[in-house]
Design an enzyme around this catalytic site. Structure first.
Site, PDB file in Angstrom:
ATOM      1  N   CYS A 108      -8.952  -3.680 -10.715  1.00  0.00           N
ATOM      2  CA  CYS A 108      -9.558  -2.429 -10.252  1.00  0.00           C
ATOM      3  C   CYS A 108     -11.048  -2.417 -10.637  1.00  0.00           C
ATOM      4  O   CYS A 108     -11.384  -2.505 -11.817  1.00  0.00           O
ATOM      5  CB  CYS A 108      -8.854  -1.219 -10.862  1.00  0.00           C
ATOM      6  SG  CYS A 108      -9.694   0.300 -10.366  1.00  0.00           S
ATOM      7  N   LYS A 147      -2.224  -8.705  -9.141  1.00  0.00           N
ATOM      8  CA  LYS A 147      -3.213  -8.466  -8.081  1.00  0.00           C
ATOM      9  C   LYS A 147      -4.585  -8.876  -8.585  1.00  0.00           C
ATOM     10  O   LYS A 147      -5.036  -8.435  -9.641  1.00  0.00           O
ATOM     11  CB  LYS A 147      -3.212  -6.996  -7.662  1.00  0.00           C
ATOM     12  CG  LYS A 147      -4.135  -6.774  -6.478  1.00  0.00           C
ATOM     13  CD  LYS A 147      -3.741  -5.565  -5.682  1.00  0.00           C
ATOM     14  CE  LYS A 147      -4.626  -5.365  -4.479  1.00  0.00           C
ATOM     15  NZ  LYS A 147      -4.401  -4.061  -3.868  1.00  0.00           N
ATOM     16  N   LYS A 173       1.398   3.564  -5.975  1.00  0.00           N
ATOM     17  CA  LYS A 173       0.020   3.622  -6.482  1.00  0.00           C
ATOM     18  C   LYS A 173      -0.033   3.014  -7.887  1.00  0.00           C
ATOM     19  O   LYS A 173       0.858   3.288  -8.711  1.00  0.00           O
ATOM     20  CB  LYS A 173      -0.442   5.089  -6.531  1.00  0.00           C
ATOM     21  CG  LYS A 173      -1.764   5.332  -7.266  1.00  0.00           C
ATOM     22  CD  LYS A 173      -2.968   4.746  -6.554  1.00  0.00           C
ATOM     23  CE  LYS A 173      -4.255   4.916  -7.361  1.00  0.00           C
ATOM     24  NZ  LYS A 173      -5.358   4.058  -6.858  1.00  0.00           N
ATOM     25  N   GLY A 191      -8.522  -6.830   5.159  1.00  0.00           N
ATOM     26  CA  GLY A 191      -9.039  -6.925   6.528  1.00  0.00           C
ATOM     27  C   GLY A 191      -7.991  -7.064   7.607  1.00  0.00           C
ATOM     28  O   GLY A 191      -8.305  -7.511   8.721  1.00  0.00           O
TER      29      GLY A 191
HETATM   30  C1  SIN Z   1      -8.799   2.888  -7.610  1.00  0.00           C
HETATM   31  O1  SIN Z   1      -7.953   3.733  -7.881  1.00  0.00           O
HETATM   32  O2  SIN Z   1      -9.962   2.953  -8.059  1.00  0.00           O
HETATM   33  C2  SIN Z   1      -8.462   1.752  -6.689  1.00  0.00           C
HETATM   34  C3  SIN Z   1      -7.520   0.828  -7.333  1.00  0.00           C
HETATM   35  C4  SIN Z   1      -7.931  -0.582  -7.254  1.00  0.00           C
HETATM   36  O3  SIN Z   1      -8.931  -0.931  -6.594  1.00  0.00           O
HETATM   37  O4  SIN Z   1      -7.268  -1.397  -7.874  1.00  0.00           O
END
Ligand code: SIN
Length: 311
Positions: free
Chosen positions: A128, A162, A43, A248
């Site tokens: 994010c 990312k 995570k 997806g």
């Molecule tokens: C989140 O924890 O809000 C999702 C993480 C992300 O979209 O990078």
């Protein structure tokens, strides 16, 4: 048949979880380690533990999912302790995701990773969409460049980033020109399509609580956007920067399409959330079936070979 070379390692198959799905706790990560996934990622963490946004904050909907989790996580030390121990039990590199609230926080976490004995791959999440008041870094090209400049002044371990989806070819060009200046191991594209709105029409109400219902979309809704981003970056980035395709993937055909666009590894989020870690075995077997029908013996035979219409 599905073996994939990435960061000087041969993975059994290219399938992984997308960060955020089934990787918050040690228990979940161990389930991924024991699944048929070729690799897994933790995570996205911050320096300190975060509770994230109020619930409901992740909802499965018929064509995918909507979430505004807000980066709940157990803090960098929790994940770093886990991966440092887990990497002694497997040769497979583990991916370690970080998402600081500022450039300084990202630098501090990367300094910690650099100094640690973790020798896997770090994924810097610049995308994010769910933290109120914090726009996505990767939509700010100057800030992205400034961040990468500071990081590569000292960070020498494998690093990927990312990205969020882009929707304009000029933005693909601009971002690729920045990324090509740095020794990135990979680009992971895409994070959720930010700030969608899903409505429960009976209740005439949104379905998630944070941000008045606005949240990142995943699943079937976003596959064409994900494929376009995989293709857009595959055709623009230096070949040394690999692509992780995310968005997806629900079956072997979706996985095949991402690979055809140029992805090397594949991450699964929404459908893993719906189906659990058994999904990796199903998708690997569906992908093998498609390859067998088409006469491909390895992914390298078709990776990136999407055809344009030329006549
Ligand atoms: C989140 O924890 O809000 C999702 C993480 C992300 O979209 O990078």
């Amino acid at each position: 048949m599905l073996q994939t070379n990435f960061v000087n390692h041969t993975f059994e198959n290219p399938l992984m979880n997308a960060s955020g799905i089934h990787c918050m706790t040690v228990e979940e990560m161990k389930e991924l380690a024991n699944s048929k996934a070729g690799a897994y990622v933790t995570k996205s963490t911050t320096l300190k533990e975060r509770a994230g946004n109020p619930s409901p904050r992740y909802v499965d909907v018929p064509l995918g999912s909507i979430n505004s989790m807000g980066l709940p996580n157990l803090g960098i030390d929790y994940y770093l302790d886990y991966v440092s121990e887990a990497q002694t039990k497997t040769e497979t590199p583990i991916f370690f995701s970080i998402a600081g609230m500022s450039v300084a926080e990202n630098i501090e976490m990367l300094e910690k990773i650099q100094a640690s004995d973790f020798h896997g791959v770090t994924e810097l999440n610049l995308s994010c969409p769910n933290v109120p008041g914090k726009p996505q870094v990767a939509y700010d090209f100057d800030l992205t460049e400034e961040t990468l400049e500071k990081i590569f002044a000292f960070f020498t371990k494998p690093l990927g980033i990312k990205l969020p989806p882009y929707f304009d070819l000029a933005h693909f060009d601009q971002m690729a020109a920045i990324l090509n200046k740095y020794p990135l191991t990979y680009v992971n594209t895409i994070n959720s399509v930010g700030n969608g709105l899903y409505i429960d029409v009976d209740k005439e109400q949104v379905v998630i609580k944070p941000k008045d219902g606005f949240g990142g979309l995943g699943g079937e809704y976003i596959k064409p956007t994900a494929l376009a981003n995989v293709r857009g970056f595959y055709t623009r980035l230096n070949p040394s920067i690999k692509i992780i395709g995310t968005g997806g993937i629900r079956n072997g055909q979706d996985a095949f399409e991402h690979l055809l666009c140029g992805a090397t590894m594949l991450q699964i989020g929404t459908e893993l959330h719906k189906e659990g870690p058994a999904i990796f075995e199903r998708i690997a077997s569906e992908l093998e079936d498609i390859m067998e029908v088409k006469g491909y013996k390895s992914i390298d035979e078709f990776r990136g070979k999407l055809r344009s219409i030329t006549d």
